[in-house]
Design an enzyme around this catalytic site. Structure first.
Site, PDB file in Angstrom:
ATOM      1  N   PRO A  24       0.828  -1.206   0.000  1.00 22.76           N
ATOM      2  CA  PRO A  24       0.000   0.000   0.000  1.00 22.76           C
ATOM      3  C   PRO A  24       0.863   1.257   0.000  1.00 22.76           C
ATOM      4  CG  PRO A  24      -0.045  -1.071   2.144  1.00 22.76           C
ATOM      5  CD  PRO A  24       0.708  -1.970   1.229  1.00 22.76           C
ATOM      6  N   MET A  25       0.462   2.208  -0.817  1.00 26.64           N
ATOM      7  CA  MET A  25       1.171   3.487  -0.904  1.00 26.64           C
ATOM      8  C   MET A  25       0.155   4.615  -0.897  1.00 26.64           C
ATOM      9  SD  MET A  25       3.952   2.570  -3.831  1.00 26.64           S
ATOM     10  CE  MET A  25       2.992   1.344  -4.737  1.00 26.64           C
ATOM     11  N   THR A  26       0.374   5.611  -0.071  1.00 30.46           N
ATOM     12  CA  THR A  26      -0.528   6.751  -0.009  1.00 30.46           C
ATOM     13  C   THR A  26      -0.360   7.569  -1.278  1.00 30.46           C
ATOM     14  OG1 THR A  26      -0.338   6.790   2.380  1.00 30.46           O
ATOM     15  CG2 THR A  26      -1.152   8.795   1.314  1.00 30.46           C
ATOM     16  N   HIS A 168      -4.392  -1.828   8.999  1.00 26.95           N
ATOM     17  CA  HIS A 168      -3.114  -1.121   9.116  1.00 26.95           C
ATOM     18  C   HIS A 168      -2.773  -0.982  10.599  1.00 26.95           C
ATOM     19  CE1 HIS A 168       0.226   1.402   8.462  1.00 26.95           C
ATOM     20  NE2 HIS A 168      -0.242   2.135   7.478  1.00 26.95           N
ATOM     21  N   ASN A 171       3.245   1.706  11.784  1.00 27.20           N
ATOM     22  CA  ASN A 171       3.577   3.107  11.506  1.00 27.20           C
ATOM     23  C   ASN A 171       2.978   4.099  12.494  1.00 27.20           C
ATOM     24  OD1 ASN A 171       3.139   1.715   8.510  1.00 27.20           O
ATOM     25  ND2 ASN A 171       5.106   2.717   8.837  1.00 27.20           N
ATOM     26  N   TYR A 173       0.073   4.287  13.865  1.00 28.07           N
ATOM     27  CA  TYR A 173      -1.335   4.640  13.737  1.00 28.07           C
ATOM     28  C   TYR A 173      -2.127   3.990  14.873  1.00 28.07           C
ATOM     29  CZ  TYR A 173       0.151   6.545   9.306  1.00 28.07           C
ATOM     30  OH  TYR A 173       0.802   7.279   8.347  1.00 28.07           O
TER      31      TYR A 173
END
Length: 190
Positions: A24-26, A168, A171, A173
């Site tokens: 996944p990439m923002t 997720h 990171n 979160y």
């Protein structure tokens, strides 16, 4: 040695055409309301048709308080199902397995992204970064509501045609905020 071009079957019957996964990439390409744009659909369709076996999307916020990036995907209501369906279809039509990443930013968000709302976390400890805002701790009721929001977003992903979801939990979160002693100083049952 792993043969990355070989198929892989999960116990639930989902079979990947190969073991190559796009992480996944923002990309911040959704509308401000959280719906997927044509640009975003093209981005995923191109990658799906390149031979990748599985694509995990950019994070989709489970509710409006979970937003951590401008123009991110939302999975916060059933109104998003048509948009999510377009995304799942674009990936699957390209030949890849489609995974929707579900997310809550917690204290890693900010009040500007949250339209003036205070960010939330496990405890009232700001992130260890410049200009971090102090979150308010989620109440016990809000914790259960957040769990339900993850479940509801999962149901929406399934309804939209995704093959799976990824929670997720890294990171720094929200999910990680609950398991880290740096951000969780709760003295209740959590």
């Amino acid at each position: 040695m792993v043969n990355f071009s070989s198929t892989y079957a999960f116990p639930n019957g989902v079979t990947l055409k190969n073991r190559i996964m796009m992480a996944p990439m923002t990309i911040s390409s959704s509308t401000p309301a959280g719906d997927v744009t044509n640009e975003e659909l093209q981005y995923y369709a191109r990658r799906a048709s390149s031979g990748i076996g599985t694509i995990i999307t950019a994070c989709a916020a489970i509710n409006k308080q979970a937003i951590g990036f401008h123009n991110s995907i939302l999975a916060d209501s059933d109104e998003r199902i048509p948009s999510l369906t377009k995304l799942a279809t674009a990936i699957k039509d390209g030949g890849a397995t489609a995974i929707l990443q579900l997310f809550h930013a917690g204290r890693m968000s900010n009040s500007k992204l949250l339209k003036g709302e205070q960010l939330v976390s496990a405890s009232d400890i700001p992130a260890a970064r410049p200009n971090a805002e102090t979150p308010r701790p989620l109440s016990e009721v809000e914790i259960y509501e957040t769990i339900q929001h993850f479940a509801d977003a999962t149901r929406r992903a399934i309804t939209a045609g995704f093959d799976g979801v990824e929670l997720h939990g890294a990171n720094t979160y929200l999910l990680q905020q609950f398991v880290s002693p740096h951000s969780n100083r709760r003295t209740d049952i959590w």
